[in-house]
Design a protein around this motif. Structure first.
Motif, PDB file in Angstrom:
ATOM      1  N   ASN A 179       0.843  -1.357   0.186  1.00 50.67           N
ATOM      2  CA  ASN A 179       0.139   0.021  -0.064  1.00 50.67           C
ATOM      3  C   ASN A 179       1.065   1.110   0.160  1.00 50.67           C
ATOM      4  OD1 ASN A 179      -2.484  -1.116   0.014  1.00 50.67           O
ATOM      5  ND2 ASN A 179      -2.468  -1.744   2.160  1.00 50.67           N
ATOM      6  N   ASN A 180       2.024   1.292   0.645  1.00 56.54           N
ATOM      7  CA  ASN A 180       2.923   2.466   0.829  1.00 56.54           C
ATOM      8  C   ASN A 180       3.433   2.515  -0.599  1.00 56.54           C
ATOM      9  OD1 ASN A 180       2.246   3.029   3.381  1.00 56.54           O
ATOM     10  ND2 ASN A 180       3.932   1.804   4.211  1.00 56.54           N
ATOM     11  N   ILE A 181       3.950   1.495  -1.169  1.00 54.10           N
ATOM     12  CA  ILE A 181       4.413   1.531  -2.622  1.00 54.10           C
ATOM     13  C   ILE A 181       3.478   2.004  -3.506  1.00 54.10           C
ATOM     14  CG2 ILE A 181       5.553   0.045  -4.485  1.00 54.10           C
ATOM     15  CD1 ILE A 181       6.643  -1.820  -2.347  1.00 54.10           C
ATOM     16  N   ILE A 208       3.472  -0.060 -12.787  1.00 61.15           N
ATOM     17  CA  ILE A 208       3.929  -0.784 -11.565  1.00 61.15           C
ATOM     18  C   ILE A 208       3.469  -2.163 -12.019  1.00 61.15           C
ATOM     19  CG2 ILE A 208       2.089  -0.122 -10.291  1.00 61.15           C
ATOM     20  CD1 ILE A 208       3.967  -0.335  -8.123  1.00 61.15           C
ATOM     21  N   LEU A 209       4.406  -3.217 -11.760  1.00 58.81           N
ATOM     22  CA  LEU A 209       3.851  -4.524 -11.886  1.00 58.81           C
ATOM     23  C   LEU A 209       4.260  -5.279 -10.320  1.00 58.81           C
ATOM     24  CD1 LEU A 209       5.654  -3.710 -14.580  1.00 58.81           C
ATOM     25  CD2 LEU A 209       4.452  -5.800 -15.500  1.00 58.81           C
ATOM     26  N   ILE A 210       3.386  -5.933  -9.987  1.00 62.38           N
ATOM     27  CA  ILE A 210       3.437  -6.497  -8.600  1.00 62.38           C
ATOM     28  C   ILE A 210       3.210  -7.931  -8.843  1.00 62.38           C
ATOM     29  CG2 ILE A 210       2.729  -6.863  -6.211  1.00 62.38           C
ATOM     30  CD1 ILE A 210       1.488  -3.980  -6.654  1.00 62.38           C
ATOM     31  N   GLU A 216      -4.394 -14.088  -1.592  1.00 61.44           N
ATOM     32  CA  GLU A 216      -4.263 -13.029  -2.543  1.00 61.44           C
ATOM     33  C   GLU A 216      -4.519 -11.881  -1.771  1.00 61.44           C
ATOM     34  OE1 GLU A 216      -5.715 -12.361  -6.942  1.00 61.44           O
ATOM     35  OE2 GLU A 216      -7.269 -13.641  -5.734  1.00 61.44           O
ATOM     36  N   ASN A 217      -3.928 -10.606  -2.191  1.00 62.09           N
ATOM     37  CA  ASN A 217      -4.069  -9.361  -1.625  1.00 62.09           C
ATOM     38  C   ASN A 217      -5.200  -8.629  -2.299  1.00 62.09           C
ATOM     39  OD1 ASN A 217      -3.647  -6.842  -0.621  1.00 62.09           O
ATOM     40  ND2 ASN A 217      -1.550  -7.183  -0.423  1.00 62.09           N
ATOM     41  N   ILE A 218      -6.422  -8.728  -1.814  1.00 62.54           N
ATOM     42  CA  ILE A 218      -7.447  -7.999  -2.457  1.00 62.54           C
ATOM     43  C   ILE A 218      -7.640  -6.671  -2.361  1.00 62.54           C
ATOM     44  CG2 ILE A 218     -10.020  -7.854  -2.515  1.00 62.54           C
ATOM     45  CD1 ILE A 218      -8.986 -10.727  -3.272  1.00 62.54           C
ATOM     46  N   ASP A 219      -6.934  -6.074  -1.188  1.00 62.36           N
ATOM     47  CA  ASP A 219      -6.660  -4.678  -1.145  1.00 62.36           C
ATOM     48  C   ASP A 219      -6.120  -3.976  -2.362  1.00 62.36           C
ATOM     49  OD1 ASP A 219      -8.188  -4.701   1.264  1.00 62.36           O
ATOM     50  OD2 ASP A 219      -6.462  -4.355   2.360  1.00 62.36           O
ATOM     51  N   VAL A 220      -4.836  -4.670  -2.778  1.00 63.12           N
ATOM     52  CA  VAL A 220      -4.014  -4.094  -3.606  1.00 63.12           C
ATOM     53  C   VAL A 220      -4.639  -4.375  -5.111  1.00 63.12           C
ATOM     54  CG1 VAL A 220      -1.964  -4.582  -4.938  1.00 63.12           C
ATOM     55  CG2 VAL A 220      -1.868  -4.213  -2.576  1.00 63.12           C
ATOM     56  N   LYS A 221      -5.326  -5.512  -5.305  1.00 63.86           N
ATOM     57  CA  LYS A 221      -5.926  -5.863  -6.613  1.00 63.86           C
ATOM     58  C   LYS A 221      -7.152  -5.087  -6.860  1.00 63.86           C
ATOM     59  CE  LYS A 221      -7.711  -9.748  -8.826  1.00 63.86           C
ATOM     60  NZ  LYS A 221      -8.226 -11.232  -8.577  1.00 63.86           N
TER      61      LYS A 221
END
Length: 84
Positions: free
Chosen positions: A24-26, A40-42, A49-54
């Motif tokens: 989230n900071n990134i 940006i590719l993660i 799975e990171n739903i917040d980022v998705k």
């Protein structure tokens, strides 16, 4: 004013595992940058799975998730292949 069509694309690759708070900071830092074009590719092989980022993904974000654990070098190589 500079025509952004002639500017080089900046690709930020982020291989990660179990670093939800840092992702989230990134993303916030990435979004605050004025340079464009950028992407940006993660690659995330966390326990889940990171739903917040998705949910924050837009045209300049790519989020890859796999439950299969791989080395950081392999994650990096996969992201480089996906970069524009």
């Amino acid at each position: 004013m500079t025509n952004i069509a002639h500017l080089p694309l900046i690709s930020v690759i982020v291989p990660t595992k179990n670093r939800k708070e840092h992702l989230n900071n990134i993303i916030n830092y990435f979004n605050s940058q004025t340079y464009s074009p950028k992407e940006i590719l993660i690659y995330d092989d966390s326990d889940s799975e990171n739903i917040d980022v998705k949910q924050r993904i837009s045209d300049n974000f790519k989020y890859f998730y796999s439950s299969k654990k791989i080395s950081i070098g392999e994650k990096r190589n996969r992201l480089i292949k996906q970069a524009k």
